[in-house]
Design an enzyme around this catalytic site. Structure first.
Site, PDB file in Angstrom:
ATOM      1  N   ASN A   1       0.875  -1.179   0.000  1.00  0.00           N
ATOM      2  CA  ASN A   1       0.000   0.000   0.000  1.00  0.00           C
ATOM      3  C   ASN A   1       0.912   1.229   0.000  1.00  0.00           C
ATOM      4  O   ASN A   1       1.506   1.554   1.032  1.00  0.00           O
ATOM      5  CB  ASN A   1      -0.896  -0.025   1.250  1.00  0.00           C
ATOM      6  CG  ASN A   1      -1.707   1.241   1.405  1.00  0.00           C
ATOM      7  OD1 ASN A   1      -1.807   2.046   0.474  1.00  0.00           O
ATOM      8  ND2 ASN A   1      -2.295   1.430   2.587  1.00  0.00           N
TER       9      ASN A   1
ATOM     10  N   LYS B   1       0.119   4.237  -0.112  1.00  0.00           N
ATOM     11  CA  LYS B   1      -0.505   5.418   0.507  1.00  0.00           C
ATOM     12  C   LYS B   1      -0.322   6.612  -0.450  1.00  0.00           C
ATOM     13  O   LYS B   1      -0.358   6.415  -1.662  1.00  0.00           O
ATOM     14  CB  LYS B   1       0.049   5.640   1.913  1.00  0.00           C
ATOM     15  CG  LYS B   1      -0.071   4.349   2.758  1.00  0.00           C
ATOM     16  CD  LYS B   1       0.136   4.532   4.218  1.00  0.00           C
ATOM     17  CE  LYS B   1      -0.061   3.175   4.923  1.00  0.00           C
ATOM     18  NZ  LYS B   1       0.059   3.265   6.372  1.00  0.00           N
TER      19      LYS B   1
ATOM     20  N   HIS C   1      -9.308   1.374   5.868  1.00  0.00           N
ATOM     21  CA  HIS C   1      -7.973   1.555   6.450  1.00  0.00           C
ATOM     22  C   HIS C   1      -8.078   2.511   7.631  1.00  0.00           C
ATOM     23  O   HIS C   1      -8.861   3.464   7.604  1.00  0.00           O
ATOM     24  CB  HIS C   1      -7.011   2.108   5.388  1.00  0.00           C
ATOM     25  CG  HIS C   1      -5.584   2.052   5.834  1.00  0.00           C
ATOM     26  ND1 HIS C   1      -5.058   2.981   6.709  1.00  0.00           N
ATOM     27  CD2 HIS C   1      -4.591   1.174   5.562  1.00  0.00           C
ATOM     28  CE1 HIS C   1      -3.791   2.663   6.942  1.00  0.00           C
ATOM     29  NE2 HIS C   1      -3.483   1.575   6.257  1.00  0.00           N
TER      30      HIS C   1
ATOM     31  N   GLU D   1      -6.339   4.895   8.549  1.00  0.00           N
ATOM     32  CA  GLU D   1      -6.126   6.321   8.216  1.00  0.00           C
ATOM     33  C   GLU D   1      -7.413   6.937   7.672  1.00  0.00           C
ATOM     34  O   GLU D   1      -7.680   8.119   7.891  1.00  0.00           O
ATOM     35  CB  GLU D   1      -4.951   6.441   7.225  1.00  0.00           C
ATOM     36  CG  GLU D   1      -3.623   6.195   7.940  1.00  0.00           C
ATOM     37  CD  GLU D   1      -2.505   5.622   7.084  1.00  0.00           C
ATOM     38  OE1 GLU D   1      -2.612   5.646   5.845  1.00  0.00           O
ATOM     39  OE2 GLU D   1      -1.522   5.130   7.669  1.00  0.00           O
TER      40      GLU D   1
ATOM     41  N   GLU E   1      -4.705  -4.605  11.324  1.00  0.00           N
ATOM     42  CA  GLU E   1      -3.670  -3.571  11.400  1.00  0.00           C
ATOM     43  C   GLU E   1      -3.813  -2.819  12.720  1.00  0.00           C
ATOM     44  O   GLU E   1      -4.619  -1.867  12.811  1.00  0.00           O
ATOM     45  CB  GLU E   1      -3.831  -2.582  10.241  1.00  0.00           C
ATOM     46  CG  GLU E   1      -3.689  -3.221   8.877  1.00  0.00           C
ATOM     47  CD  GLU E   1      -3.172  -2.215   7.859  1.00  0.00           C
ATOM     48  OE1 GLU E   1      -2.163  -2.510   7.232  1.00  0.00           O
ATOM     49  OE2 GLU E   1      -3.763  -1.122   7.739  1.00  0.00           O
TER      50      GLU E   1
ATOM     51  N   GLY F   1       3.203   2.500  10.707  1.00  0.00           N
ATOM     52  CA  GLY F   1       4.157   3.569  10.432  1.00  0.00           C
ATOM     53  C   GLY F   1       4.968   3.992  11.647  1.00  0.00           C
ATOM     54  O   GLY F   1       5.620   5.037  11.621  1.00  0.00           O
TER      55      GLY F   1
ATOM     56  N   SER G   1       4.115  -1.913  10.302  1.00  0.00           N
ATOM     57  CA  SER G   1       5.577  -1.971  10.448  1.00  0.00           C
ATOM     58  C   SER G   1       6.186  -3.317  10.052  1.00  0.00           C
ATOM     59  O   SER G   1       7.162  -3.760  10.647  1.00  0.00           O
ATOM     60  CB  SER G   1       5.992  -1.584  11.875  1.00  0.00           C
ATOM     61  OG  SER G   1       5.648  -0.218  12.118  1.00  0.00           O
TER      62      SER G   1
HETATM   63  O1  LIG Z   1      -1.571  -0.340   4.780  1.00  0.00           O
HETATM   64  C1  LIG Z   1      -0.525  -0.517   5.390  1.00  0.00           C
HETATM   65  C2  LIG Z   1      -0.442  -0.299   6.807  1.00  0.00           C
HETATM   66  O2  LIG Z   1      -1.028   0.904   7.177  1.00  0.00           O
HETATM   67  C3  LIG Z   1       0.926  -0.507   7.389  1.00  0.00           C
HETATM   68  O3  LIG Z   1       1.759   0.598   7.177  1.00  0.00           O
HETATM   69  P1  LIG Z   1       3.302   0.492   7.625  1.00  0.00           P
HETATM   70  O4  LIG Z   1       3.826  -0.775   7.019  1.00  0.00           O
HETATM   71  O5  LIG Z   1       3.945   1.713   7.069  1.00  0.00           O
HETATM   72  O6  LIG Z   1       3.312   0.432   9.114  1.00  0.00           O
END
Ligand SMILES: O=C[C@H](O)COP(=O)(O)O
Length: 252
Positions: free
Chosen positions: A9, A11, A100, A102, A171, A177, A216
């Protein structure tokens, strides 16, 4: 046997130039051999979907699918700024992330809306990746399982047997993140709780649904996470931006 699925992803990251480099690097890496029986996908921002679809085709990357990061809960009409599931299908998406954290946090998306989005995705022949997860406060107050199970219950009440055609991504919000990955055992325990809850509704659905872990994930922790019996792959944010890291996670 459920296949292992790794979904990147991006983002709100990427550019026409960096996307080209990413796909070229991943294509080269995947050509030299990948573990069999696995699936891979990448979810770029909306404007880059047609470009990435073309690049995937040009590099004959049948092993890499395309996904989107969100979708409208409506089919078409006066919804300025929204993107319909039929449009995502038309540009070659196989997967669509819904709910998600976010989007739940910054756009106040609630479980009912997430389920409506998942239905749109299913009705348009794609696979929703339904995200659930607890915040740090919810975990610290001992409510992590209760929160996640209530998110799952709302999806079950709307999607019913169609959940068999969905993916779930656990998640934990505190792990996204932050570099604070859930330990493989903590993640496994939650994945098991999710599968148990699905089994109470329908055992067949529970055994078919892929449950991905996100938060992460990096090349050095993916092996341990993916070895867990109820972890069927990962939804990778930050580490998916680096094509070598993404490849390493896909091979974990
Ligand atoms: O969609 C992915 C998740 O929000 C994980 O994000 P991350 O790997 O940057 O922690």
């Amino acid at each position: 046997m459920r296949p292992l699925i790794v979904i990147g992803n991006w983002k709100m990251n990427g550019s026409l130039a960096s996307n080209r480099d990413w796909i070229k690097t991943v294509a080269r890496g995947m050509e030299s051999g990948m573990p069999s029986g696995r699936r891979y996908a990448v979810c770029p921002p909306f404007p880059y979907l047609p470009q990435c679809a073309e690049l995937i085709k040009a590099h004959s990357m049948a092993f890499l699918s395309l996904g989107a990061q969100d979708v409208s809960a409506f089919g078409s009409g006066a919804y300025t700024g929204e993107v319909a599931a039929s449009m995502l299908n038309e540009v070659g998406c196989t997967y669509v992330i819904v709910g998600h954290s976010e989007r739940r946090q910054m756009h106040h998306e609630v479980d009912e809306l997430v389920a409506a989005k998942a239905l749109q995705v299913l009705d348009n022949g794609m696979t929703p990746v339904i995200c659930v997860g607890e915040t740090a406060d919810e975990r610290n107050s001992g409510r992590a399982e209760e929160i996640v199970c209530s998110q799952i219950a709302k999806q079950v009440s709307v999607l019913q047997d169609r959940l068999a055609d969905c993916l779930i991504a656990y998640e934990p919000v505190w792990a996204i993140g932050t570099g604070k990955v859930a330990s493989a055992q903590v993640a496994q325990d939650m994945h098991h709780a999710i599968r148990q809850q699905l089994a109470e509704f329908n055992e067949d659905v529970a055994s078919h649904v892929g449950i991905l872990y996100g938060g992460s994930v990096k090349p050095d922790n993916a092996v341990e996470l993916f070895a867990m019996p109820d972890i069927d792959g990962g939804l990778i944010g930050g580490a998916s931006l680096n094509p070598q890291d993404f490849l390493a996670i896909c091979q974990a």
